[in-house]
Design a protein around this motif. Structure first.
Motif, short mmCIF file in Angstrom:
data_model
loop_
_atom_site.label_atom_id
_atom_site.label_comp_id
_atom_site.label_asym_id
_atom_site.label_seq_id
_atom_site.Cartn_x
_atom_site.Cartn_y
_atom_site.Cartn_z
N UNK A 50 0.82 -1.21 0.00
CA UNK A 50 0.00 0.00 0.00
C UNK A 50 0.86 1.26 0.00
N UNK A 51 1.91 1.26 0.82
CA UNK A 51 2.72 2.47 0.93
C UNK A 51 3.67 2.64 -0.25
N UNK A 52 4.16 1.51 -0.80
CA UNK A 52 5.07 1.62 -1.95
C UNK A 52 4.32 2.04 -3.21
N UNK A 53 3.17 1.44 -3.46
CA UNK A 53 2.40 1.79 -4.66
C UNK A 53 1.77 3.17 -4.56
N UNK A 54 1.82 3.77 -3.38
CA UNK A 54 1.31 5.14 -3.24
C UNK A 54 2.19 6.12 -4.01
N UNK A 55 3.45 5.74 -4.29
CA UNK A 55 4.33 6.58 -5.12
C UNK A 55 4.01 6.29 -6.59
N UNK A 56 2.80 6.63 -6.99
CA UNK A 56 2.28 6.23 -8.30
C UNK A 56 2.98 6.91 -9.47
N UNK A 57 3.72 7.98 -9.24
CA UNK A 57 4.47 8.61 -10.34
C UNK A 57 5.65 7.73 -10.78
N UNK A 58 6.11 6.86 -9.89
CA UNK A 58 7.28 6.02 -10.18
C UNK A 58 6.94 4.53 -10.20
#
Length: 225
Positions: free
Chosen positions: A205-213
Motif C-alpha cells: 500500500x505504501x510503496x504503490x502510493x508513489x504512483x508517479x514512479x
C-alpha cells in the motif's frame, strides 16, 4: 506406579511411551517429578526413543535451576503408568516401605499442607523467572520486486521513495536493479520486518502510493528468521 527399571532398555521404552503425549512427568511445567526421574536415568535415551530423548534434553537444560523447580521430589514409584512397578535401584524398596508405614492422619495433613505451600512458592518463583525472560520476536526476511512504469522512470528516485518508508519493526537492506526487458529494470530490495508490526499488505500500500514512479510491487521471496 513406575517405569520399571529406568537403567534398562525396557524401562526407557516405558518412559518413552509415557511421554508420547506429555511434555513433563507431571503437569504442564518442569517440576521435581521431572528431576526425580531424570536423576534415575543413567544417560540420554537412544535416538529411536524420540519422546524420552526430547524430554531428557529439555530437563537437562534446567540443570542449574533444578532445585528451584516446583513440587516435592517423591519416590520413583509415585510416578509413571499405574500398571507398571518401579524397579530402578532402590526405588521399588522405597515405594514399598512408604506403603508399609502407618502415619497418623494429622501428620499426613500437616505434611500435605507444607508440601502444598512449598509447591506454590516454587511455582511462583519459576513463573517469575519465566516472566523476566525476554520474549522472542518473530521476524521475516522479505525480497520485494518494485516495477516502474517504463524505461524512462528515474530508478534512483524510485528507490529513494521506497527507502523513505519508515515504520517500527521495518529495516531496509540491500537492493539492485534487475532487467525485465525492453530496457526496463525493476528494483529488487530486501527488508527485515517484525511480523507483529509490519506486513506485506502495508508495504504494498505504501510503496504503490508513489504512483508517479511505481507501477506495481510483488513479493519475490518470504522467509521466516
Amino acid at each position: 506406579m513406575g517405569f520399571g527399571d529406568l537403567r534398562s532398555a525396557a524401562g526407557l521404552q516405558v518412559l518413552n511411551d509415557y511421554l508420547a503425549d506429555r511434555s513433563y512427568i507431571e503437569g504442564f511445567v518442569p517440576s521435581q517429578a521431572d528431576v526425580a526421574v531424570f536423576e534415575a536415568v543413567s544417560g540420554p535415551p537412544p535416538a529411536d526413543l524420540c519422546h524420552a530423548l526430547r524430554w531428557y534434553n529439555h530437563i537437562k537444560s534446567y540443570e542449574k535451576e533444578k532445585a528451584s523447580l516446583p513440587g516435592v521430589k517423591k519416590a520413583l514409584g509415585k510416578y509413571g503408568p499405574a500398571d507398571v512397578e518401579d524397579t530402578t535401584g532402590s526405588g521399588a524398596t522405597d515405594s514399598k516401605d512408604d506403603d508399609d508405614i502407618d502415619l497418623f492422619g494429622s501428620d499426613d495433613e500437616e505434611e500435605s499442607e507444607e508440601a502444598k505451600r512449598l509447591r506454590e512458592e516454587r511455582l511462583a518463583q519459576y513463573e517469575s523467572k519465566k516472566a523476566k525472560k525476554p520474549a522472542l520476536v518473530a521476524k521475516s526476511s522479505i525480497l520485494l520486486d518494485v516495477k516502474p512504469w517504463d524505461d524512462e522512470t528515474d530508478m534512483a528516485k524510485l528507490e529513494e521513495c521506497v527507502r523513505s518508508i519508515q515504520a517500527d519493526g521495518l529495516v531496509w537492506g540491500s537492493s539492485k536493479l534487475v532487467p525485465v526487458g525492453y530496457g526496463i529494470k525493476k528494483l529488487q530490495i530486501q527488508c527485515v520486518v517484525e511480523d507483529d508490526k509490519v506486513g506485506t499488505d502495508m508495504l504494498e500500500e505504501r510503496i504503490t502510493a508513489f504512483e508517479d514512479y511505481v507501477q506495481s510491487m510483488d513479493v519475490a521471496a518470504f522467509n521466516k528468521i
